[in-house]
Design a protein around this motif. Structure first.
Motif: not given
Length: 68
Positions: A39-45, A59-60
């Motif tokens: 979920e964090r990666e989806k938000c970061a993308k 994103a970082d």
């Protein structure tokens, strides 16, 4: 999210207590952390899309939350 937080959420979802089954608790905790990372990666993308207008640091920051 702490181990206790994850166990409490699992119990709220109807998964029984883990007092006598540490390996099951470890599996649930690993699953919860894997889901949170995805979920964090989806938000970061999503934040990556705004990097060109100065949003790259967002994103970082999102990705770094997994390290805390």
């Amino acid at each position: 999210m702490t181990r206790d937080d994850i166990i409490q959420m699992a119990e709220q979802c109807g998964i029984p207590e883990f007092e006598n089954n540490e390996s099951q608790a470890d599996n649930i905790i690993l699953f919860a952390k894997t889901v949170a990372a995805a979920e964090r990666e989806k938000c970061a993308k999503v934040a990556d899309k705004y990097a060109s207008i100065g949003g790259g640091f967002i994103a970082d920051e999102i990705r770094a939350k997994g390290d805390s």
